[in-house]
Design an enzyme around this catalytic site. Structure first.
Site, PDB file in Angstrom:
ATOM      1  N   CYS A 198       0.770  -1.315   0.036  1.00 24.88           N
ATOM      2  CA  CYS A 198      -0.125  -0.178   0.021  1.00 24.88           C
ATOM      3  C   CYS A 198       0.969   1.223  -0.107  1.00 24.88           C
ATOM      4  CB  CYS A 198      -0.926  -0.003   1.141  1.00 24.88           C
ATOM      5  SG  CYS A 198      -2.034  -1.503   1.206  1.00 24.88           S
TER       6      CYS A 198
ATOM      7  N   HIS B  61      -3.322   7.481   6.305  1.00 27.32           N
ATOM      8  CA  HIS B  61      -3.224   6.274   5.691  1.00 27.32           C
ATOM      9  C   HIS B  61      -4.782   5.658   5.853  1.00 27.32           C
ATOM     10  CE1 HIS B  61      -2.168   2.674   3.459  1.00 27.32           C
ATOM     11  NE2 HIS B  61      -2.314   1.849   4.581  1.00 27.32           N
TER      12      HIS B  61
ATOM     13  N   PRO C 132      -9.212  -1.629  12.958  1.00 24.32           N
ATOM     14  CA  PRO C 132      -8.950  -0.992  14.300  1.00 24.32           C
ATOM     15  C   PRO C 132      -7.513  -0.604  14.727  1.00 24.32           C
ATOM     16  CG  PRO C 132     -10.813  -2.780  14.153  1.00 24.32           C
ATOM     17  CD  PRO C 132     -10.179  -2.833  13.012  1.00 24.32           C
ATOM     18  N   ALA C 133      -6.655  -1.889  14.402  1.00 21.48           N
ATOM     19  CA  ALA C 133      -5.056  -1.498  14.720  1.00 21.48           C
ATOM     20  C   ALA C 133      -4.671  -0.431  14.032  1.00 21.48           C
ATOM     21  CB  ALA C 133      -4.586  -2.824  14.582  1.00 21.48           C
TER      22      ALA C 133
ATOM     23  N   GLU D  58      -1.705   4.741  13.820  1.00 23.08           N
ATOM     24  CA  GLU D  58      -1.403   5.875  12.906  1.00 23.08           C
ATOM     25  C   GLU D  58      -1.521   7.355  13.649  1.00 23.08           C
ATOM     26  OE1 GLU D  58      -1.672   7.887   8.554  1.00 23.08           O
ATOM     27  OE2 GLU D  58      -3.267   6.227   9.147  1.00 23.08           O
TER      28      GLU D  58
ATOM     29  N   LYS E 218     -10.460   7.284   2.746  1.00 21.37           N
ATOM     30  CA  LYS E 218     -10.787   6.228   1.986  1.00 21.37           C
ATOM     31  C   LYS E 218     -12.403   5.941   2.186  1.00 21.37           C
ATOM     32  CE  LYS E 218      -6.384   3.953   2.296  1.00 21.37           C
ATOM     33  NZ  LYS E 218      -5.310   4.952   2.745  1.00 21.37           N
TER      34      LYS E 218
ATOM     35  N   HIS F 183      -9.898   1.770  -0.064  1.00 19.10           N
ATOM     36  CA  HIS F 183      -8.514   1.326   0.205  1.00 19.10           C
ATOM     37  C   HIS F 183      -7.906   1.231  -1.240  1.00 19.10           C
ATOM     38  CE1 HIS F 183      -4.567   1.052   0.922  1.00 19.10           C
ATOM     39  NE2 HIS F 183      -4.696  -0.115   1.887  1.00 19.10           N
TER      40      HIS F 183
ATOM     41  N   PHE G 288       2.249  -3.591   3.888  1.00 22.20           N
ATOM     42  CA  PHE G 288       2.260  -4.388   4.960  1.00 22.20           C
ATOM     43  C   PHE G 288       3.748  -4.710   5.027  1.00 22.20           C
ATOM     44  CE2 PHE G 288      -1.648  -7.276   3.564  1.00 22.20           C
ATOM     45  CZ  PHE G 288      -2.492  -6.853   4.616  1.00 22.20           C
TER      46      PHE G 288
END
Length: 396
Positions: free
Chosen positions: A165, A292, A297-298, A303, A321, A326, A384
Site C-alpha cells: 500500500c 493512511h 481497528p489496529a 497511526e 478512504k 482503500h 504490509f
C-alpha cells in the site's frame, strides 16, 4: 532536498475521472463505494459481502490496436487515467524539453495484472493458459510500468514498485533520486491497481474487510473497504514559476509484522520525520495531513498515536478512504492528488461515514471538512511489513 515541480497531476477513482470529479465528490461528501458486484471466477462461489470502490466504464473500454498485447483490466485503467487533466500534453511538453530518453516512468502497484492471471487459471486449456491470455508481459509485476512506457513513448528509466500500500507514494521518492542522480530530467510517476479475487478474499482471510462502508477513525470501525484507482503526476526540477512542489519524502521499514503495524507506530513516525527533515519544515508548518487511515481497528489507532506524537493539536488530518475505498498500490498517488487539491483550492476534506470519534485518537483527526488557504500538505502511505512512506507537498 531541492524541491521538484508538480507539472501535472490526475486521478481516476470510483468517484469519477480526473481531478474535478475527485474534488467535487469530496466537497459534496458523496462517496463512491457500492456493494460488491465483482464477478467471481470460481464455480458456485458467491461474491464477498462487502462494499467496494469500483471504477465505472472499464469493461466497455478498449486499448488502441497497437497496445493490444497489454490488454487487461488493469492496463485499461492505466490508459483511461492517462487521458485525463491534460496529462498527455504535459508529457509531450516534457519530451520536447528533454527528449523521451530523459523522462523516466515510475509506477506503483500492489497486484499489477493479477486479475488476468486469475482468469487464465479459471479458463485453463489442457493445463495451459487460454490462447488469448498467452501473453507473458501481463502476468508479471512489471506489467503496469512497461505498459505505461509503451503507451507514452517515454524511453528513460522504467521502474515498477510493488511494496503493497505504499507503492505509489514511494514512486515520488524513487523519481526524486533518479533526477538527483541525473539519470533523467523528468519523471512520470503514478499508480494503478484494480480489484480482483486475490485482493478481496485475501484481505477477508485476514479478517480486515468490513461488511459495511468503511468508517476511518470511528470508535465503532470494523475494517476496510477496498477500491481501485489510477493516477499520475509529472515531476521536473523546479523553477521560480512553479506553483506546486514536492518538498520532501520519508521512507522506513519497521519489519514488525507481515500485516500489523508497529504498536507504537515507530516506523510511521520515522517516515514522517524523514519527510519533514528533507522538506526543511517543522511539524507545525504542515497544515493538512492525508492519513493512511484504512479503518481497521489496529492501523487507525497506531497511526493516530504516531501523528499525536509528532504534530500539534491544530493539524487538520483526515482519511479519504471512505470516499474511494482503500485503493492499495494506487493509494499513494490518489491521496497525493487529494493533498495537492487541498493545496490548490484550500478545501481540506473531513472523513466520510464516520460519526463517533475514537477517544484513543488525538485532536488532529478531523471528521468535518474545513476551508482555508494552506502552504504545506502531507500524505501517509503505510504498507504490509511496515513499509512506510510519507510525502510533503507545498505551494511556492
Amino acid at each position: 532536498m531541492a524541491p521538484l515541480a508538480i507539472r501535472a497531476y490526475t486521478a481516476t477513482t470510483a468517484l469519477g475521472r480526473g481531478r474535478e470529479a475527485q474534488r467535487r465528490a469530496l466537497r459534496e461528501r458523496r462517496g463512491g463505494l457500492r456493494r460488491n458486484d465483482l464477478p467471481v471466477l470460481a464455480p458456485d462461489q458467491a461474491p464477498l459481502d462487502c462494499w467496494i470502490g469500483r471504477v465505472a466504464g472499464l469493461e466497455e473500454l478498449a486499448l488502441p490496436a497497437e497496445l493490444a498485447r497489454w490488454e487487461c483490466r488493469n492496463n485499461r485503467l492505466a490508459w483511461l487515467a492517462l487521458q485525463q487533466d491534460g496529462l498527455r500534453a504535459a508529457i509531450d511538453a516534457a519530451v520536447a524539453r528533454h527528449g523521451a530518453a530523459r523522462v523516466a516512468v515510475v509506477i506503483g502497484t500492489s497486484t499489477a495484472s493479477i486479475a488476468a492471471t486469475e482468469e487464465g487459471y479459471a479458463r485453463l486449456e489442457d493445463g495451459a493458459m487460454p490462447a488469448d491470455l498467452r501473453r507473458p508481459l501481463i502476468h508479471t509485476p512489471h506489467s503496469p510500468g512497461v505498459f505505461v512506457q509503451a503507451a507514452t513513448g517515454l524511453r528513460g528509466p522504467c521502474v515498477t514498485i510493488a511494496t503493497a500500500c505504499s507503492s505509489s507514494a514511494k514512486v515520488f521518492a524513487q523519481a526524486a533520486r533518479l533526477i538527483e542522480a541525473d539519470l533523467c530530467d523528468a519523471a512520470l510517476v503514478g499508480g494503478i491497481d484494480t480489484l480482483c479475487g486475490s485482493v478481496l478474499f485475501g484481505f477477508n482471510s485476514l479478517q480486515l474487510v468490513s461488511p459495511e462502508p468503511c468508517r476511518p477513525f470511528d470508535a465503532a470501525r470494523t475494517g476496510l473497504s477496498l477500491g481501485e484507482a489510477g493516477g499520475y503526476a509529472l515531476l521536473e526540477r523546479a523553477t521560480a514559476d512553479d506553483a506546486l512542489l514536492l518538498r520532501g519524502y520519508g521512507e522506513s521499514s519497521d519489519a514488525h509484522h507481515m500485516s500489523t503495524p508497529h504498536p507504537q507506530g515507530l516506523g510511521a513516525q520515522l517516515a514522517m520525520r524523514d519527510a519533514l527533515a528533507r522538506a526543511g519544515l517543522p511539524p507545525e508548518q504542515v497544515d493538512y495531513l492525508n492519513l493512511h487511515g484504512t479503518a481497521t481497528p489496529a492501523n487507525d489507532s497506531v497511526e493516530a498515536l504516531a501523528v499525536a506524537a509528532l504534530f500539534p493539536d491544530s493539524l487538520h488530518a483526515s482519511s479519504t478512504k471512505g470516499w474511494t475505498g482503500h485503493t492499495l498500490g494506487a493509494a499513494g498517488i490518489v491521496e497525493s492528488v487529494f493533498a495537492l487539491l487541498a493545496l490548490e483550492h484550500g478545501e481540506l476534506p473531513g472523513i466520510l461515514n464516520s460519526t463517533t470519534p475514537d477517544p484513543a485518537c488525538g485532536p488532529q483527526i478531523r471528521f468535518e471538512a474545513a476551508q482555508r488557504t494552506i502552504g504545506n500538505a502531507m500524505n501517509n502511505s503505510f504498507g504490509f511489513g511496515g513499509n512506510n512512506c510519507s510525502l510533503v507537498f507545498g505551494r511556492a
